[in-house]
Structures are given as structure tokens and as C-alpha cells.
Write a protein that holds these residues in place. Structure first.
Motif, PDB file in Angstrom:
ATOM      1  N   ASP A   1       0.800  -1.233   0.010  1.00 61.86           N
ATOM      2  CA  ASP A   1      -0.013  -0.059   0.036  1.00 61.86           C
ATOM      3  C   ASP A   1       0.865   1.380   0.044  1.00 61.86           C
ATOM      4  N   ALA A   2       1.830   1.164   0.941  1.00 65.85           N
ATOM      5  CA  ALA A   2       2.871   2.374   1.094  1.00 65.85           C
ATOM      6  C   ALA A   2       3.553   2.795  -0.350  1.00 65.85           C
ATOM      7  N   SER A   3       3.860   1.621  -0.902  1.00 65.20           N
ATOM      8  CA  SER A   3       4.716   2.045  -2.085  1.00 65.20           C
ATOM      9  C   SER A   3       3.852   2.221  -3.163  1.00 65.20           C
ATOM     10  N   ALA A   4       2.410   1.693  -3.279  1.00 62.06           N
ATOM     11  CA  ALA A   4       1.440   2.290  -4.104  1.00 62.06           C
ATOM     12  C   ALA A   4       1.195   3.632  -3.994  1.00 62.06           C
TER      13      ALA A   4
ATOM     14  N   ASP B   1       3.434   9.989  -9.503  1.00 58.30           N
ATOM     15  CA  ASP B   1       2.747  10.220 -10.818  1.00 58.30           C
ATOM     16  C   ASP B   1       1.866  11.581 -10.697  1.00 58.30           C
ATOM     17  N   THR B   2       0.946  11.667  -9.719  1.00 58.68           N
ATOM     18  CA  THR B   2       0.371  12.897  -9.598  1.00 58.68           C
ATOM     19  C   THR B   2       1.111  14.213  -9.709  1.00 58.68           C
ATOM     20  N   ALA B   3       2.192  13.990  -8.965  1.00 57.53           N
ATOM     21  CA  ALA B   3       3.180  15.229  -8.818  1.00 57.53           C
ATOM     22  C   ALA B   3       3.740  15.396 -10.399  1.00 57.53           C
ATOM     23  N   LYS B   4       3.899  14.478 -10.926  1.00 57.81           N
ATOM     24  CA  LYS B   4       4.697  14.746 -12.100  1.00 57.81           C
ATOM     25  C   LYS B   4       3.584  15.096 -13.337  1.00 57.81           C
ATOM     26  N   GLN B   5       2.408  14.786 -13.122  1.00 54.91           N
ATOM     27  CA  GLN B   5       1.236  15.250 -14.088  1.00 54.91           C
ATOM     28  C   GLN B   5       1.132  16.669 -13.875  1.00 54.91           C
ATOM     29  N   GLN B   6       1.096  16.815 -12.244  1.00 58.37           N
ATOM     30  CA  GLN B   6       0.850  18.302 -12.095  1.00 58.37           C
ATOM     31  C   GLN B   6       1.865  19.169 -12.651  1.00 58.37           C
ATOM     32  N   GLY B   7       3.050  18.705 -12.277  1.00 58.66           N
ATOM     33  CA  GLY B   7       4.114  19.613 -12.713  1.00 58.66           C
ATOM     34  C   GLY B   7       3.999  19.734 -14.107  1.00 58.66           C
ATOM     35  N   GLU B   8       3.902  18.806 -15.048  1.00 63.04           N
ATOM     36  CA  GLU B   8       3.787  18.976 -16.508  1.00 63.04           C
ATOM     37  C   GLU B   8       2.883  19.681 -16.947  1.00 63.04           C
TER      38      GLU B   8
END
Lengths: 238, 177
Positions: B86-89, B96-103
Motif C-alpha cells: 500500500d505504502a509503495s502504491a 505520478d500525480t506530482a509529475k502530471q501536475q508539474g507537467e
């Protein structure tokens, strides 16, 4: 060895006083021993209880040797009491012999055939009773007397009497002989003054030790044969 | 004493077969058996049975609790590995979210910048055009004034303006080149 005895008659039956006292003393000793050993029973056994349980296990194992589990439970009390009654009887005469006016009042009760015969009779009655109660009278009769061959019927009936006699007389013979030799040694001790007394002391010691051994063995044999006879009556013969 | 053994003989019976002792011995023995059963044998065998039962129960319950402990341990192990997953997920998802948001942010910034640049260019162009047009008017008026003053010739302003327009257009083309 026709010792004088003191008797009295009651209801047309003859009673031997010395014998009665001996049997009574034996019973009291056995009861007191068991009563003493069985005080304060605990789930985790200590001291006396361990001894009592060892004794009970000993007789239980004798019975289990020839009977199956359920039947051996039914006869274990009888075997226990029988073993210790005979054991104490056998040893009683080695330690105490009270004689008054040439009549012995306390001695080994098993040195008298009437006592051993009584015990043998009780054992065999119990065996026959167990046989009848298990198979019914017909089944008991055919199992005991008509198997393996019907023509052996007289032999089978005769065997019942020999069982009875040998069971009682074996015990009586051993103990009686032991006591007789003890009294012979005693007579010898008092025959020629101090010299014979000195010689008699080790002889008495040796013979008493041997008699203790013999009495224990005879008690064991009696109980073993008891369980064997019972098993003969309640097991189906092939 | 041996005379006791001759059971069949009536003579011996009168002599003294202690038949009473038979009864007495049996009686004593049975009483003894009863007493021992009541005081010693009964409690003893009850205790032994109880102990046997207790030992059997203890063994059973020990086995049961061992199995339970094993089950619990397995459950804990499972929960642990699950929580690790769970933690790793969660971490991955956050990444992923951060990456997306950054993009997204970068993209929107880029588009914003582009649009700002475009509008600025447009404005500049507009201003340039306006300036050019003003200059054109000014030059035309000046030229007319200059021309009217210099030539002192009566000239119709409109005709003159068209002439100068065509001249300036040609100038503009030369400039643009």
C-alpha cells in the motif's frame, strides 16, 4: 502339625477364633494403610499419593495383562484389594505370632486353607458370574464347557475344580510351609540353650526375608491367576 | 490341620471344617473392599481420571493455541506485506500525480507565455502599423504643406495626397524588404 485351636459354634457353623482375629487384623491393617495413603489427594501427586498410585498402577497392570480395557476397569478394585489383602496376610505371620495356651491367635490368615479357599472361591464365583452376565447362561455354558469340543465336557467341569483347588492350595501351601519352617527354627532355637539361639538368629533372618519375597510373589501369582480365570470366562474361545 | 482339605468326608465336617470362617473371611473381605472403595480407591481413581483428562485437555488446548498463534502470525505477516505494498502504491501514485501536475503547470505556463508573446507581438505590430500610419499622415500633410509652400502652386490637396501615398507605399515596400 495338628495345632489346637479354639473354636465356637454358632448357627451350626464352626468358627475358629484365632483365624477370625487374624483375618480381622489383616483387614484393619490393609484399611489403615490405604486410608493413611489416600489422605489429601491432589491433582499433582506428592509423597504418599505417589506410593498409592504406584500400587494401584501395579495391580491395574496385572489385570490389564489379561483383560480388555473396560472389563479391567470393572475388576481393578477387586484385584487391588485382593492383592494387598493377600500381601499383608502373608507378611503378618512373619512379624507377629501371638500364641496363648498353645493356641495361636494372630498369624498369617493365608496359612489356613479355609481363608485361601475362600479367596479362591470368591475369585471363581466372580469369574463365573462375569461369564454369565456377559453371555447369558446358555452362552456361558457353551463357551466354558462345550468348547472347543463337546466331548471335553467332563474334562472342563473337572478343570473348574482343579482351578479352584490349585488357586487356593498354592497360596496356602507356600505360606503354611513358610510359617512351619519358621516355627521349626524357633523350636530349634529354644532346644539347646544360647548356642542354638545364636545359630537360629541368622537362619530366621534368612528365612523371613525369603518368606517376604515368597509372600509377595504368591500375592502377585494369585491376582494374575484371578484375572486369567476371569478372562477365560468372558472371552470367546476359538 | 490337613483334615480341612478332605471336603467330601462328613467325618471331617463334624471334626471341624471352619465353615463359619469362610463366611467371616468373605464378609471381612467384602467390607474391606467397600471401605477401600469409599475411602481410597474411589477418590484415587477419580483423581487419576481427572488428571488424565486435564493432561489431555491441556495438550489439546496447547495445540489449539499454537495453531491460533500461527494463524495470527501469518495474518500479521500478510498485513505487513500488504501495508508495504500500500505504502509503495501511495508513494508511486503521489509521484505520478506530482509529475502530471508539474507537467500541467509547465504546459500551462508555456501556453500562457506563448499567448502573452503572441499578443505582445500583435500589439507591437499594431503599434508599428499605427505609428507607420501616423507617420504616413504626418509625412503626407508635411509634404503637402511643404509642397504648397514651395511650389506655391494651387494644387488640389486630394490629388496631391494620392500622389504622395503611392510614393510612400513604394517607400514602405522598400523598408520592409
Amino acid at each position: 502339625m495338628n495345632d489346637p485351636v479354639s473354636t465356637f459354634k454358632l448357627f451350626g457353623l464352626t468358627f475358629n477364633v484365632g483365624n477370625m482375629i487374624s483375618v480381622f487384623v489383616t483387614s484393619v491393617v490393609v484399611f489403615l494403610l490405604m486410608f493413611f495413603l489416600s489422605r489429601k489427594l491432589r491433582l499433582v501427586p506428592t509423597g504418599k499419593q505417589n506410593a498409592l498410585e504406584m500400587m494401584a498402577d501395579f495391580t491395574n497392570n496385572i489385570v490389564k495383562g489379561s483383560l480388555d480395557k473396560d472389563t479391567s476397569r470393572a475388576f481393578s478394585l477387586y484385584a487391588f484389594v485382593l492383592f494387598f489383602f493377600i500381601l499383608i496376610s502373608n507378611q503378618l505371620g512373619l512379624f507377629i505370632q501371638l500364641t496363648y495356651n498353645d493356641v495361636s491367635y494372630v498369624k498369617s490368615p493365608t496359612a489356613d486353607p479355609i481363608v485361601t479357599m475362600t479367596l479362591a472361591l470368591m475369585t471363581l464365583m466372580l469369574a463365573h458370574f462375569a461369564g454369565v452376565s456377559k453371555f447369558g447362561f446358555k452362552g456361558y455354558f457353551s463357551n466354558t464347557y462345550l468348547k472347543p469340543f463337546k466331548v471335553w465336557l467332563p474334562l472342563s467341569i473337572f478343570e473348574e475344580f482343579t482351578n479352584f483347588l490349585t488357586l487356593g492350595l498354592r497360596l496356602f501351601g507356600n505360606i503354611f510351609a513358610g510359617e512351619m519352617l519358621l516355627s521349626v527354627i524357633m523350636n530349634f532355637a529354644f532346644s539347646h540353650g544360647p548356642i542354638t539361639m545364636v545359630i537360629a538368629v541368622p537362619l530366621t533372618l534368612i528365612w523371613q526375608g525369603f518368606s517376604v519375597f515368597l509372600g509377595s510373589i504368591q500375592a502377585f501369582v494369585f491376582v494374575t491367576l484371578t484375572s486369567v480365570y476371569i478372562s477365560q470366562k468372558i472371552e470367546v474361545e476359538e | 490341620m490337613f483334615s480341612h482339605l478332605l471336603f467330601g468326608s462328613p467325618f471331617v465336617l463334624t471334626e471341624g471344617l471352619y465353615t463359619g470362617n469362610l463366611l467371616f473371611t468373605a464378609f471381612c473381605f467384602i467390607i474391606l473392599m467397600g471401605l477401600i472403595k469409599h475411602f481410597a480407591w474411589g477418590p484415587l481413581s477419580e483423581m487419576m481420571d481427572k488428571r488424565a483428562n486435564k493432561i489431555a485437555n491441556d495438550i489439546n488446548s496447547a495445540e489449539k493455541s499454537r495453531q491460533e498463534a500461527e494463524k495470527l502470525a501469518a495474518q500479521r505477516e500478510e498485513a505487513l506485506s500488504k501495508s508495504q505494498d500500500d505504502a509503495s502504491a501511495i508513494v508511486n501514485r503521489a509521484k505520478d500525480t506530482a509529475k502530471q501536475q508539474g507537467e500541467q503547470i509547465v504546459n500551462s505556463a508555456r501556453t500562457d507565455a506563448q499567448s502573452i508573446k503572441n499578443s505582445a507581438q500583435k500589439e507591437i505590430e499594431q503599434e508599428r502599423k499605427d505609428a507607420l500610419a501616423n507617420t504616413k499622415d504626418d509625412v503626407a500633410n508635411l509634404s503637402i504643406e511643404i509642397a504648397s509652400k514651395i511650389i506655391q502652386k494651387e494644387l488640389k490637396a486630394d490629388d496631391q495626397k494620392a500622389l504622395i501615398d503611392s510614393y510612400i507605399e513604394g517607400l514602405g515596400k522598400q523598408n520592409a524588404r
